[in-house]
Design a protein around this motif. Sequence first.
Motif, short mmCIF file in Angstrom:
data_model
loop_
_atom_site.label_atom_id
_atom_site.label_comp_id
_atom_site.label_asym_id
_atom_site.label_seq_id
_atom_site.Cartn_x
_atom_site.Cartn_y
_atom_site.Cartn_z
N VAL A 6 16.47 84.71 106.71
CA VAL A 6 16.23 84.82 104.83
C VAL A 6 15.29 83.66 104.31
O VAL A 6 14.35 83.47 105.00
CB VAL A 6 17.21 83.34 104.79
CG1 VAL A 6 17.96 83.13 103.39
CG2 VAL A 6 18.50 83.36 105.81
N TYR A 155 18.18 88.53 103.62
CA TYR A 155 18.62 88.45 102.81
C TYR A 155 17.75 87.08 102.61
O TYR A 155 16.78 86.33 102.58
CB TYR A 155 19.93 87.28 103.20
CG TYR A 155 21.53 87.53 103.27
CD1 TYR A 155 22.35 88.35 102.32
CD2 TYR A 155 21.57 87.64 104.73
CE1 TYR A 155 23.44 88.67 102.56
CE2 TYR A 155 22.83 88.17 105.02
CZ TYR A 155 23.59 88.77 104.35
OH TYR A 155 24.90 89.56 104.01
N ARG A 283 21.57 91.76 98.28
CA ARG A 283 21.39 90.78 99.55
C ARG A 283 20.52 89.30 98.89
O ARG A 283 20.13 89.24 99.42
CB ARG A 283 20.82 91.59 100.36
CG ARG A 283 21.69 92.43 101.51
CD ARG A 283 20.92 92.38 102.53
NE ARG A 283 22.45 92.91 103.37
CZ ARG A 283 22.71 92.88 104.87
NH1 ARG A 283 21.37 92.31 105.41
NH2 ARG A 283 23.01 93.10 106.26
N LEU A 316 26.50 82.24 105.37
CA LEU A 316 25.06 82.75 106.90
C LEU A 316 25.55 82.53 108.16
O LEU A 316 25.58 83.09 108.56
CB LEU A 316 24.32 82.66 105.86
CG LEU A 316 23.72 83.42 104.93
CD1 LEU A 316 22.09 81.82 103.93
CD2 LEU A 316 22.92 84.36 104.72
N TRP A 319 28.36 85.09 109.67
CA TRP A 319 27.40 86.35 109.31
C TRP A 319 27.65 86.28 110.25
O TRP A 319 27.20 87.49 110.72
CB TRP A 319 26.90 86.05 108.23
CG TRP A 319 26.15 87.38 107.99
CD1 TRP A 319 26.23 89.06 108.11
CD2 TRP A 319 24.65 87.25 108.79
NE1 TRP A 319 25.60 89.65 108.34
CE2 TRP A 319 24.31 89.10 108.26
CE3 TRP A 319 23.67 87.05 108.67
CZ2 TRP A 319 22.84 89.14 108.74
CZ3 TRP A 319 21.69 86.97 108.24
CH2 TRP A 319 22.43 88.78 108.48
N ARG A 320 25.85 84.88 111.10
CA ARG A 320 25.37 85.18 111.59
C ARG A 320 26.24 85.15 113.20
O ARG A 320 26.63 85.80 114.45
CB ARG A 320 23.96 84.40 111.90
CG ARG A 320 23.82 83.92 113.22
CD ARG A 320 22.94 85.42 113.45
NE ARG A 320 21.78 85.10 112.82
CZ ARG A 320 20.67 85.27 113.14
NH1 ARG A 320 20.41 84.47 113.81
NH2 ARG A 320 19.47 85.74 112.65
N THR A 325 31.14 89.21 106.52
CA THR A 325 30.53 89.14 105.29
C THR A 325 31.90 88.64 104.28
O THR A 325 31.43 88.28 102.84
CB THR A 325 30.10 90.20 104.00
OG1 THR A 325 30.92 91.34 103.97
CG2 THR A 325 28.78 90.17 105.69
N LEU A 328 29.96 85.80 102.61
CA LEU A 328 28.87 85.62 101.06
C LEU A 328 29.52 86.80 100.54
O LEU A 328 29.34 86.53 99.08
CB LEU A 328 27.68 86.62 102.31
CG LEU A 328 27.32 85.89 102.80
CD1 LEU A 328 26.72 87.16 104.18
CD2 LEU A 328 26.01 84.81 102.35
#
Length: 395
Positions: A6, A155, A283, A316, A319-320, A325, A328
């Motif tokens: 990020v 991102y 993104r 985030l 997502w990780r 997503t 997000l």
Amino acid sequence: MHTTTVGIIGGGPAGLLLARLLHNAGIDSVVLELRDRAYVEQRQRAGILEQATVDALRAAGAGARMDAEGIPHDGIELRFGRRAHRIDFPSLTGGRSVMVYAQTEVVKDLVALQLAEGDRLLFGAEVTSVEGADSDTPVVRFVHEGREQTLSCDYVVGCDGFHGVTRDSVPESLRTTYERTYPYSWLGVLAEAPPVYDELVYAHSERGFALASMRSATVSRLYLQVPNGTDPADWSSERIWDELDARFALDGDPGWKLERGRVTSKAVLPMRSHVTEPMRYGRVLLAGDAAHIVPPTGAKGLNLAVADVVVLARALARWRETGGTELLDAYSDTCLRRVWRAEHFSYAMTTMLHTGPAQSPFETKLQLSQLERIATSPHAAAELAENYTGLPLPR
């Protein structure tokens, strides 16, 4: 080329808190801040923290000095018609309150944590462009220590404020702007003087709005409504104190005066409302003042920024952890619901308390009627208190 998960543009409270939350979640980041450390840590902004902001800073590990030095407030005082009325927050909100702790101190705490424990924080990094928002690896181009450099990210988050480059890197055809400019400004003053009262005082008067806040038991933060284009140099210390006395005056205490002290700084602050939609473009995501501005009357600017990055950090992290997503994808809509609530509250507080340059007696009567309603109706007072202390963060 540098790489990170990020890339965060802007080292104010939004960018720094996001970096801290990502670090705690095991996600690497790089923060690029245009100014040097001294400038960032001295940048005067808001000092009222909602309950949710206080809780978020504590959860991030950035609350120790705030809890030791911050000043909890359980209410505010409204002055109008030369009378005073207190709004008690805990009794109207189920126990919520606010904390007076200057943004400069929040930033100092977050900078110290980032430098001691976090990922890279580069001061003096001038971002020149953000490219590839619709790709899987957007790129930030910046200049640091005289060298042109690039940062490749999964991102990019723009926390670079109203005048930053991130929002402007998105084509105008992909964003919609909603805004309002107000016909007055604030003259903000720091003074070596004890606070007017042990809580904030918001004053409506025929001479214009005034606000009495504080930074400590010996330093006051004071504001006066002034015309747009006012030069702070035109306001001597004596003139400032005389005008504050006049606007805070009460019929029940005609001899009351503020305790005066040395004015250490003064600046004129414009008043505007601004929202950019959406807050995500592929993104590239926007947070804080890069996406929205509120007039300071409702004390929402810093708190909205914190809410944005808390929501974003959770998205985030999801997502990780899972590759999903969905959070997000919902980021913009989730944040904008809160943003527009805060925009409405800030607009309502501003127009209720300020006297416009061409205001009619009819409009003044409407303001006083609404203030009287808040003073006499628990339901109206609760609406103000719930919005002022802050709505719960979305889960």
